[in-house]
Design an enzyme around this catalytic site. Sequence first.
Site, PDB file in Angstrom:
ATOM      1  N   ARG A  47     -23.519 -13.008  39.013  1.00  0.00           N
ATOM      2  CA  ARG A  47     -24.055 -13.690  38.677  1.00  0.00           C
ATOM      3  C   ARG A  47     -24.939 -14.665  38.859  1.00  0.00           C
ATOM      4  O   ARG A  47     -23.831 -15.551  40.240  1.00  0.00           O
ATOM      5  CB  ARG A  47     -23.605 -14.383  36.225  1.00  0.00           C
ATOM      6  CG  ARG A  47     -22.358 -14.857  36.930  1.00  0.00           C
ATOM      7  CD  ARG A  47     -22.113 -15.740  35.515  1.00  0.00           C
ATOM      8  NE  ARG A  47     -23.434 -16.734  35.636  1.00  0.00           N
ATOM      9  CZ  ARG A  47     -23.144 -17.739  37.366  1.00  0.00           C
ATOM     10  NH1 ARG A  47     -22.119 -17.566  37.722  1.00  0.00           N
ATOM     11  NH2 ARG A  47     -23.858 -18.891  37.056  1.00  0.00           N
ATOM     12  N   GLY A  48     -26.391 -15.215  38.375  1.00  0.00           N
ATOM     13  CA  GLY A  48     -26.847 -16.716  38.799  1.00  0.00           C
ATOM     14  C   GLY A  48     -27.811 -15.825  39.345  1.00  0.00           C
ATOM     15  O   GLY A  48     -27.545 -14.633  40.404  1.00  0.00           O
ATOM     16  N   GLN A 191     -19.792 -20.545  31.274  1.00  0.00           N
ATOM     17  CA  GLN A 191     -19.939 -21.131  31.808  1.00  0.00           C
ATOM     18  C   GLN A 191     -19.751 -22.421  33.251  1.00  0.00           C
ATOM     19  O   GLN A 191     -19.701 -22.772  34.669  1.00  0.00           O
ATOM     20  CB  GLN A 191     -21.401 -20.423  33.386  1.00  0.00           C
ATOM     21  CG  GLN A 191     -22.163 -19.125  33.017  1.00  0.00           C
ATOM     22  CD  GLN A 191     -22.379 -19.025  32.021  1.00  0.00           C
ATOM     23  OE1 GLN A 191     -22.402 -19.619  30.995  1.00  0.00           O
ATOM     24  NE2 GLN A 191     -23.454 -17.473  31.685  1.00  0.00           N
ATOM     25  N   ASP A 232     -33.892 -20.098  35.975  1.00  0.00           N
ATOM     26  CA  ASP A 232     -33.910 -18.816  36.513  1.00  0.00           C
ATOM     27  C   ASP A 232     -35.472 -18.216  36.936  1.00  0.00           C
ATOM     28  O   ASP A 232     -35.454 -17.039  37.604  1.00  0.00           O
ATOM     29  CB  ASP A 232     -33.653 -17.542  35.475  1.00  0.00           C
ATOM     30  CG  ASP A 232     -32.172 -18.017  35.419  1.00  0.00           C
ATOM     31  OD1 ASP A 232     -31.427 -18.445  34.396  1.00  0.00           O
ATOM     32  OD2 ASP A 232     -30.917 -17.030  35.740  1.00  0.00           O
ATOM     33  N   LYS A 243     -30.909 -21.056  31.453  1.00  0.00           N
ATOM     34  CA  LYS A 243     -29.946 -20.646  30.629  1.00  0.00           C
ATOM     35  C   LYS A 243     -30.152 -21.144  29.063  1.00  0.00           C
ATOM     36  O   LYS A 243     -30.536 -22.757  28.942  1.00  0.00           O
ATOM     37  CB  LYS A 243     -28.657 -21.044  30.934  1.00  0.00           C
ATOM     38  CG  LYS A 243     -27.140 -20.451  30.058  1.00  0.00           C
ATOM     39  CD  LYS A 243     -26.665 -19.463  29.942  1.00  0.00           C
ATOM     40  CE  LYS A 243     -27.030 -18.357  31.098  1.00  0.00           C
ATOM     41  NZ  LYS A 243     -27.076 -17.320  30.585  1.00  0.00           N
TER      42      LYS A 243
END
Lengths: 343, 343
Positions: A47-48, A191, A232, A243
């Site tokens: 992820r990321g 996270q 993102d 996020k």
Amino acid sequence: MLPFRSLAWTGHSLRLLDQRRLPHVTEYVECTTVAEVAAAIAAMTVRGAPAIGVAAAYGVVLAAQAVTDFDSLPAVLQTAAASLKAARPTAVNLAWAVDRLLQVSGPDLATWQARLLAAAHRLYQEDAEINYQIGCQAQAVIPNEATVIHHCNTGALATVDYGTALGAIRVAAEQGKKLMVYLDETRPRLQGASLSAYELLAYGIPFRVMVDGASGHLMRTQKVDLCIVGCDRVAANGDVANKIGTYNLALAAKAHNVPFYVACPLSSLDLTTPHGEAIPIEERDSREITHIGDRPIAPLGTPVYNPAFDVTPAAYVTAFITEKGLVYPPYGETLPRLREMLS
Amino acid sequence: MLPFRSLAWTGHSLRLLDQRRLPHVTEYVECTTVAEVAAAIAAMTVRGAPAIGVAAAYGVVLAAQAVTDFDSLPAVLQTAAASLKAARPTAVNLAWAVDRLLQVSGPDLATWQARLLAAAHRLYQEDAEINYQIGCQAQAVIPNEATVIHHCNTGALATVDYGTALGAIRVAAEQGKKLMVYLDETRPRLQGASLSAYELLAYGIPFRVMVDGASGHLMRTQKVDLCIVGCDRVAANGDVANKIGTYNLALAAKAHNVPFYVACPLSSLDLTTPHGEAIPIEERDSREITHIGDRPIAPLGTPVYNPAFDVTPAAYVTAFITEKGLVYPPYGETLPRLREMLS
């Protein structure tokens, strides 16, 4: 030397740190097919946004390496690209990385395959370098003794190395700056509490985890020097998809005149997206909210609203911190100009 | 008829619904001593400012009933009052309810004890009536088809019955209004996802649970008619102490011109507290953030910032909804005047 590595090419497969098992278990999974890579991206094993982009590039490589006949390669690459892009709809790095690999070609199968692998390696290397550069550029706005709020995870776990916002914090610490980092735990997937805490413990940087709802209270009662987040996707006008919870943090920062920085590689900038309304916002499984692991926290049958991302309007962003330097408003002019200078 | 009851006097003990086991298990605990009541308040077996106040009143009753000699009663009551008030420092209802019982006296032990019990019963009855009145008054600002955001749990579980903000939502539904209620899950203790969801399922009111960080995104992308919250204490100038995350919600509401209402009994108004800075904010155990139940969600050794409440400045409150009607700014004038009229 870090005790972990988000992703690595083994020579014949893509090795991914299984981030769903962190922070308690540091375990790796191996992907040998593009389908496995796409599934790992969708399941958030990796992820990321930057890490997803590099992982997807190696996914294209794996698809190509499974091909034995030159003529079928273009169609296989197209199918692979589509399946990878569909794995997560919001991050632009994914599509960007995949498209970069689609521009590669070769006179024969082996050469084409080798060039694809080289292109993925270049993306990997570039990501590490670009993130380190972002961290260095950020030092212009991180004072020597700084209290910083950070959202989600944007560190070495979310990238090849360093990371964006958390990378900026790590470079600040490496330069001897004294920091206190408040980590939004970042519901629903936590996270911040799991991954960013795991990283800052590894780096020895002082921090505290707080619930996402505490940022306003913190800024109202204590001196906070800056908020720094990753992203993102950045639209052409400077609107930022990141996020869920980022926008609430930006609102609190604005109300308290705390600078709000978005640290991101220029590859996050999507000039084909005019503004935030045009960014698709992924809605994820309701179990992310009704359960923690296998444990139900809500009554059976509880309906859920679970957008994975939000859009922070450009007006809330003090500056973008990119590998090429800080970008200030008016973003509708400065962002396209910067991209133009580089292309 | 509700399938649960937050607290009840059995005739010789205080029966409390164990809210730490909700929403999965509906189980009651019985307190026969003031120490047990104080411990239940501190452990959040019973929670919600009004319910805590009534529970504490019965705690005083239990302390008095353990006394066998008239002369020692005043000192026992003082000690009981101090231990109860110390159990949770932020909510004013607790101190208010205990002090009301301290004003009771009698010519002999049995009469004094009987009057204390009667006073506790009156508080119980008043709480149910006052909360229902708050719900009725709130109808002036809840439209017929309303999308509402609610924080924490402020319903029948937090009070004797109905509750404040969630009671207003329940009365609206009872009056036939069509509602969609977005429940902040309310980290760290998840009272929204567990308790408010439990209540709204019981009432058959449509709702969705969301993470606390999603409220800004919701208001930016959909029409939200109002936010409504309860409170633990209102200062003389209208500053509001309530569950952590309330202020972030208020900031988001302000940015989107969504009315932000605080529903509370007038007993929440503390004229001896001039403003929010004078309200003590309880910091709770770091395990509330690092663990969900017994499950660790952060790495071992993760430090935590865990204020249980925040202060929302008066400027963010559109109106207070009390049992006597709506109160509008300037609160520094309207709140004291209202209290004066009633005393």
